[in-house]
Design a protein around this motif. Sequence first.
Motif, PDB file in Angstrom:
ATOM      1  N   ALA B 246      25.886 -28.218 -22.392  1.00  0.00           N
ATOM      2  CA  ALA B 246      24.953 -28.266 -23.523  1.00  0.00           C
ATOM      3  C   ALA B 246      25.100 -29.580 -24.285  1.00  0.00           C
ATOM      4  CB  ALA B 246      25.223 -27.096 -24.464  1.00  0.00           C
ATOM      5  N   LEU B 247      26.357 -30.018 -24.478  1.00  0.00           N
ATOM      6  CA  LEU B 247      26.611 -31.275 -25.182  1.00  0.00           C
ATOM      7  C   LEU B 247      25.985 -32.434 -24.421  1.00  0.00           C
ATOM      8  CD1 LEU B 247      28.233 -31.978 -27.715  1.00  0.00           C
ATOM      9  CD2 LEU B 247      30.127 -32.600 -26.251  1.00  0.00           C
ATOM     10  N   ALA B 250      22.183 -32.455 -24.617  1.00  0.00           N
ATOM     11  CA  ALA B 250      21.610 -32.669 -25.952  1.00  0.00           C
ATOM     12  C   ALA B 250      21.507 -34.135 -26.314  1.00  0.00           C
ATOM     13  CB  ALA B 250      22.444 -31.940 -26.998  1.00  0.00           C
ATOM     14  N   MET B 257      17.973 -31.626 -25.702  1.00  0.00           N
ATOM     15  CA  MET B 257      17.681 -30.215 -25.903  1.00  0.00           C
ATOM     16  C   MET B 257      18.880 -29.531 -26.544  1.00  0.00           C
ATOM     17  SD  MET B 257      15.496 -28.050 -25.826  1.00  0.00           S
ATOM     18  CE  MET B 257      13.978 -28.843 -25.521  1.00  0.00           C
ATOM     19  N   PRO B 258      18.721 -28.936 -27.731  1.00  0.00           N
ATOM     20  CA  PRO B 258      19.868 -28.246 -28.325  1.00  0.00           C
ATOM     21  C   PRO B 258      19.962 -26.804 -27.847  1.00  0.00           C
ATOM     22  CG  PRO B 258      18.043 -28.230 -29.850  1.00  0.00           C
ATOM     23  CD  PRO B 258      17.540 -28.893 -28.596  1.00  0.00           C
ATOM     24  N   ILE B 259      21.106 -26.198 -28.054  1.00  0.00           N
ATOM     25  CA  ILE B 259      21.223 -24.768 -27.787  1.00  0.00           C
ATOM     26  C   ILE B 259      21.053 -24.047 -29.112  1.00  0.00           C
ATOM     27  CG2 ILE B 259      22.676 -24.786 -25.751  1.00  0.00           C
ATOM     28  CD1 ILE B 259      25.078 -24.620 -27.693  1.00  0.00           C
ATOM     29  N   SER B 260      20.832 -22.761 -29.053  1.00  0.00           N
ATOM     30  CA  SER B 260      20.634 -22.038 -30.311  1.00  0.00           C
ATOM     31  C   SER B 260      21.989 -21.711 -30.923  1.00  0.00           C
ATOM     32  CB  SER B 260      19.866 -20.752 -30.044  1.00  0.00           C
ATOM     33  OG  SER B 260      20.649 -19.950 -29.195  1.00  0.00           O
ATOM     34  N   GLY B 261      21.970 -21.351 -32.189  1.00  0.00           N
ATOM     35  CA  GLY B 261      23.212 -20.924 -32.838  1.00  0.00           C
ATOM     36  C   GLY B 261      24.034 -22.091 -33.350  1.00  0.00           C
ATOM     37  N   VAL B 262      25.059 -21.791 -34.053  1.00  0.00           N
ATOM     38  CA  VAL B 262      25.885 -22.834 -34.664  1.00  0.00           C
ATOM     39  C   VAL B 262      27.344 -22.629 -34.326  1.00  0.00           C
ATOM     40  CG1 VAL B 262      24.355 -23.204 -36.600  1.00  0.00           C
ATOM     41  CG2 VAL B 262      26.086 -21.456 -36.725  1.00  0.00           C
TER      42      VAL B 262
END
Lengths: 288, 307, 202
Positions: B246-247, B250, B257-262
């Motif tokens: 994901a990193l 992004a 593209m980001p992933i959802s959530g924090v």
Amino acid sequence: MMERKIKRFTKWKFPIYLNRRQRALLSVFFAVCLLVAVGIGGTLLESRAISTSLTERNVPPSFEHPFGTDWLGRDMFARTISGLVLSIQVGLIGAASSVLIALSLGLAAATWGRTADRIISWLIDLFLSLPHLVTMILIAFVSGGGMKGVVLGVALTHWTSLARVIRAEVLQLKSAEFVQVSRRLGKSRWWVASRHIFPHLIPQLLVGLLLLFPHAILHEASITFLGLGLSPHQPAIGIILSESMRYLSTGMWWLTVLPGLALLTVVRAFDRIGDHLHLMLDPHRSQE
Amino acid sequence: MAILEVENLSVSFLRYTGMFKQQTIRVIEDLHLSINKGEMMAVVGASGSGKSLLAHAILGILPENAQMSGMIRYCGETLDPVKQAALRGREIAFVPQSVNSLDPLMRVGAQVRMTAKGKDPIAKQREVFQRYRLPENVERMYPFQLSGGMARKVLLATATVSDAQVIVADEPTSGMHADDVKEALQQLKKLTNQGCAVLLITHDVEAALETAHRVAVFFAGTIVEIAPSADFSGDGERLRHPYSRALWSALPQNKFMPISGVQPHPNEVREGCLFAEHCPLTTIDCKNKRPEMRELREGMVRCHHAT
Amino acid sequence: MLLEGKDLSFRYHHGPWLFREIDVAIRSGEVVGLLGQNGCGKTTLGRILAGYDNPIKGKVLMNGLPLPRHGYCPVQMIFQHPERAVNPRWRLSKTITEGWVPDNDLLEKFNVRKEWLDRWPNELSGGELQRICIVRALGPQTRFLIADEITAMLDAITQARIFHSLLQIVRERNLGMLVISHDRHLIKRICDRIIFWENLVH
């Protein structure tokens, strides 16, 4: 295996662990109790403080007279307590006036432009360079002594360091990003000053007041000791100590030592409150 | 051969929440890491995630209200606070994040010479300054006279002139010009060729990939993957942990593209894998059991499903 | 609508000129990138365009009129360090409503959780604070945004998330945005037009 635990306060074998702030609160609580007791005691013991009893002169500390009696048979304990109350009142007024002067001049220096800043900074340097004890005594003398003299003397000599601190804080705050953002979001100068800047100053003012306060009491004692302060029928600690000095050589130690110790205890109580507050509000040390 | 090993490192803080209550916040949890001689390892992850604390823990300079447990070994020898103090600045050097770490009352040339060992500190210092493209007069300046970029170069110089075997660099290039960043990291790489090990903590993934041999990905207080930097390429298929992928994707030069959530808050205590909420491969197993660090292909990963 | 800086020149006291007689213009609905190295003066230009500093020479005009000195400024700036842009002694619920009261939709769009608003700034991370600062700057009267290295201190995932939401709002409300950054890839990804600092000052 490396393990590092936080050093916990274990001076007393206390059953419950209290963190630093809780201990500070406890300390403050005791100090406040002490001062309230002094206040109440002062009101209750007022009559006893001035009533003389020629049959009980120069009695050393005993059960009936915990601090002994003086050369007129007055109960030293009652005298000390009322004296403390008076000293505290004078100290408070003096310290509060000083803080007000510091706040005004500090704010003015930071917000009224460069010339004002230069003049006030010069004034601060001037007052800092004079030995404040001498200046204070001079001011007390010139304003005719008494309560007025003492308060003026204390107020006009102790504002300098706090004024500097306030000036520095306000200057720093003015250029802080969140203050500038506030103006761009539509807030007026007054709004910014009262919601952003002033709240940041309150801790400094409080700490300044609490640390100045014992200082003021001690100064009142010394000015009165020299004969320039309150008059004899207002028995503040200064008078008590001043009059009792004469009798030291005759061995009546309780006339000076016990009131002196009482003064020290009250001053220490305020100092503690100021210290603890300072520690809690200092962002670098607040997590200890 | 591993020169620095960290095992089961956990760091927590005692913070005041509200006025009078204290709470323990775990910032680093069960972290494993090992660096070999002559290797540069980058630690990447979200800023404010506790990467700096890893550096402070290794050097033994955690703040007063921090608690630590775990094992740190240098050259096979387990470290304790006394040994850490002895090694600090001599065999393990530190490049701090804050430029305020320079002594404001000493000229920078003198400060760099202080750490240079050997016969000719002045020559060494001058040579390093030249390599970092610092003009000659800088050595006589005080820290406040330096710009941000110059101050960072001086901080790097203090570590590079010493004969340290391990250099821990905490965000050493933030705020520097792109060319200077390359230069600085190349200098560190040169040191690894001489046998020094470098632990580079940064949130700039791109810069790290160009010079580091291996990359450790930091997430939610622990390291979730250690991979050779070559694995960070293309679509990130060679990466092992979903967070690393994901990193990578992004980045603006990739999918952006980001992933959802924090990132989970240190206050939130959780069982199971801390990435479970955002992970596309979550199963019930992930929610109940925290995965252990295991070897996979040429790297290490903390995931139940990684292949 | 048009935000323009005409003939802008600036320097600190008697130091060297950061820039002289430059012209910048941003139209509503346009995302312009300002690409340059760190410490070259891009932030100062941003501050002048947002009304935080006054240029030594030249002026900033929006639709031909100078920026208002009082009241809500239609050009809002978002800073690089969010922890400095919020009052550390205020709860975030107070901070976020300082300029206007944001609706739940906007909070959700930027992933701002309700429980964060009860907290103090030092309890939140940089990414969370930055999102709150962005929401604060998106009042109904905002027409232009100046984003000064807003994600330089944040990781790639947070950066992507923030810009996705920000670009969505900018398109929806037809705002003009100036993105100041040193990251070539980022600027190329999101900007319609790029201004190179070296070209601007020469």
